[in-house]
Design a protein around this motif. Structure first.
Motif, mmCIF file in Angstrom:
data_model
loop_
_atom_site.group_PDB
_atom_site.id
_atom_site.type_symbol
_atom_site.label_atom_id
_atom_site.label_comp_id
_atom_site.label_asym_id
_atom_site.label_seq_id
_atom_site.Cartn_x
_atom_site.Cartn_y
_atom_site.Cartn_z
ATOM 1 N N LEU A 32 6.237 1.058 5.121
ATOM 2 C CA LEU A 32 6.673 0.227 6.246
ATOM 3 C C LEU A 32 8.145 -0.141 6.112
ATOM 4 O O LEU A 32 8.868 -0.197 7.109
ATOM 5 N N GLY A 33 8.582 -0.377 4.888
ATOM 6 C CA GLY A 33 9.998 -0.665 4.660
ATOM 7 C C GLY A 33 10.875 0.494 5.102
ATOM 8 O O GLY A 33 11.916 0.283 5.745
ATOM 9 N N ARG A 34 10.462 1.712 4.774
ATOM 10 C CA ARG A 34 11.224 2.895 5.223
ATOM 11 C C ARG A 34 11.191 3.019 6.738
ATOM 12 O O ARG A 34 12.210 3.295 7.375
ATOM 13 N N LEU A 35 10.011 2.821 7.332
ATOM 14 C CA LEU A 35 9.863 2.944 8.782
ATOM 15 C C LEU A 35 10.724 1.928 9.517
ATOM 16 O O LEU A 35 11.381 2.249 10.512
ATOM 17 N N LEU A 36 10.712 0.686 9.037
ATOM 18 C CA LEU A 36 11.407 -0.404 9.733
ATOM 19 C C LEU A 36 12.853 -0.573 9.280
ATOM 20 O O LEU A 36 13.633 -1.267 9.944
ATOM 21 N N GLY A 37 13.205 0.025 8.148
ATOM 22 C CA GLY A 37 14.556 -0.141 7.619
ATOM 23 C C GLY A 37 14.748 -1.503 6.981
ATOM 24 O O GLY A 37 15.818 -2.094 7.051
ATOM 25 N N VAL A 38 13.684 -1.990 6.342
ATOM 26 C CA VAL A 38 13.706 -3.306 5.707
ATOM 27 C C VAL A 38 13.335 -3.116 4.236
ATOM 28 O O VAL A 38 12.469 -2.304 3.906
ATOM 29 N N ASP A 39 13.982 -3.886 3.363
ATOM 30 C CA ASP A 39 13.723 -3.803 1.940
ATOM 31 C C ASP A 39 12.241 -4.029 1.632
ATOM 32 O O ASP A 39 11.633 -4.962 2.153
ATOM 33 N N ARG A 40 11.698 -3.175 0.788
ATOM 34 C CA ARG A 40 10.277 -3.253 0.448
ATOM 35 C C ARG A 40 9.926 -4.575 -0.205
ATOM 36 O O ARG A 40 8.880 -5.155 0.043
ATOM 37 N N GLY A 41 10.816 -5.113 -1.048
ATOM 38 C CA GLY A 41 10.579 -6.402 -1.701
ATOM 39 C C GLY A 41 10.507 -7.541 -0.698
ATOM 40 O O GLY A 41 9.693 -8.449 -0.836
ATOM 41 N N LEU A 42 11.360 -7.480 0.321
ATOM 42 C CA LEU A 42 11.329 -8.496 1.376
ATOM 43 C C LEU A 42 9.999 -8.435 2.120
ATOM 44 O O LEU A 42 9.362 -9.460 2.352
ATOM 45 N N LEU A 43 9.576 -7.222 2.464
ATOM 46 C CA LEU A 43 8.294 -7.082 3.162
ATOM 47 C C LEU A 43 7.132 -7.566 2.306
ATOM 48 O O LEU A 43 6.207 -8.216 2.813
ATOM 49 N N LEU A 44 7.176 -7.267 1.027
ATOM 50 C CA LEU A 44 6.111 -7.702 0.129
ATOM 51 C C LEU A 44 6.047 -9.231 0.079
ATOM 52 O O LEU A 44 4.967 -9.823 0.228
ATOM 53 N N GLY A 45 7.190 -9.876 -0.082
ATOM 54 C CA GLY A 45 7.226 -11.339 -0.100
ATOM 55 C C GLY A 45 6.767 -11.948 1.211
ATOM 56 O O GLY A 45 5.998 -12.915 1.239
ATOM 57 N N LEU A 46 7.239 -11.374 2.322
ATOM 58 C CA LEU A 46 6.809 -11.859 3.634
ATOM 59 C C LEU A 46 5.313 -11.651 3.820
ATOM 60 O O LEU A 46 4.623 -12.498 4.397
ATOM 61 N N GLY A 47 4.815 -10.526 3.314
ATOM 62 C CA GLY A 47 3.388 -10.241 3.442
ATOM 63 C C GLY A 47 2.531 -11.266 2.725
ATOM 64 O O GLY A 47 1.530 -11.745 3.270
ATOM 65 N N VAL A 48 2.922 -11.634 1.510
ATOM 66 C CA VAL A 48 2.175 -12.649 0.762
ATOM 67 C C VAL A 48 2.202 -13.968 1.534
ATOM 68 O O VAL A 48 1.165 -14.631 1.703
ATOM 69 N N PHE A 49 3.385 -14.347 2.020
ATOM 70 C CA PHE A 49 3.498 -15.576 2.806
ATOM 71 C C PHE A 49 2.591 -15.525 4.033
ATOM 72 O O PHE A 49 1.875 -16.482 4.332
ATOM 73 N N LEU A 50 2.621 -14.406 4.752
ATOM 74 C CA LEU A 50 1.827 -14.297 5.976
ATOM 75 C C LEU A 50 0.324 -14.359 5.706
ATOM 76 O O LEU A 50 -0.426 -14.955 6.486
ATOM 77 N N VAL A 51 -0.119 -13.762 4.621
ATOM 78 C CA VAL A 51 -1.541 -13.829 4.276
ATOM 79 C C VAL A 51 -1.939 -15.281 4.010
ATOM 80 O O VAL A 51 -2.973 -15.756 4.516
#
Length: 144
Positions: free
Chosen positions: A44-63
């Protein structure tokens, strides 16, 4: 937003049920989005052009946030202050998403479409929840 429009969206004219359904929808969508970010942060980070670590952190927060909203959704009378906090958090998320897109992120085309789309969705949840909360007014079962 008219009461009849809200009733149609929630398939009920009972404001308390309406609010809980809008909270539940928010919880499901938010948690699913978070799970996707956690389990597929690399692609998803590659698809969206967003850092994978940022997405991972946001994902934990969102859950975690989605689970909290889900707890409110199953309560017969969700506390008003907690619902207001969800509404405000949703509005903040939407605003920060657009701000990040404008000044910080350098997304792919998919990411440039995704960020405003999810911001509008989250702001829409806030609007629905706010309207249902207002319909409750100061009636019985409404707790500060």
């Amino acid at each position: 937003m008219s009461a009849s429009l809200l009733a149609g969206l929630a398939r009920t004219s009972e404001p308390g049920t309406m609010l809980r359904r809008f909270l539940a929808l928010d919880a499901v969508v938010t948690t699913a989005n978070g799970i996707a970010y956690v389990t597929a942060s690399e692609p998803l980070g590659r698809l969206l052009g967003v850092d994978r670590g940022l997405l991972l952190g946001l994902g934990v927060f969102l859950v975690l946030f989605g689970a909290g909203v889900g707890v409110l959704a199953v309560r017969r009378h969700p506390p008003v202050l907690a619902v207001r906090a969800v509404i405000e958090a949703n509005l903040l998320w939407a605003a920060l998403s657009l701000l990040a897109l404008a000044i910080w992120l350098s997304p792919t085309t998919a990411g440039a479409v995704w960020a405003p789309l999810q911001a509008v969705t989250v702001a829409g949840f806030a609007g629905l929840q706010y309207a249902a909360l207002r319909m409750l007014g100061t009636g019985p079962g409404l707790r500060a």
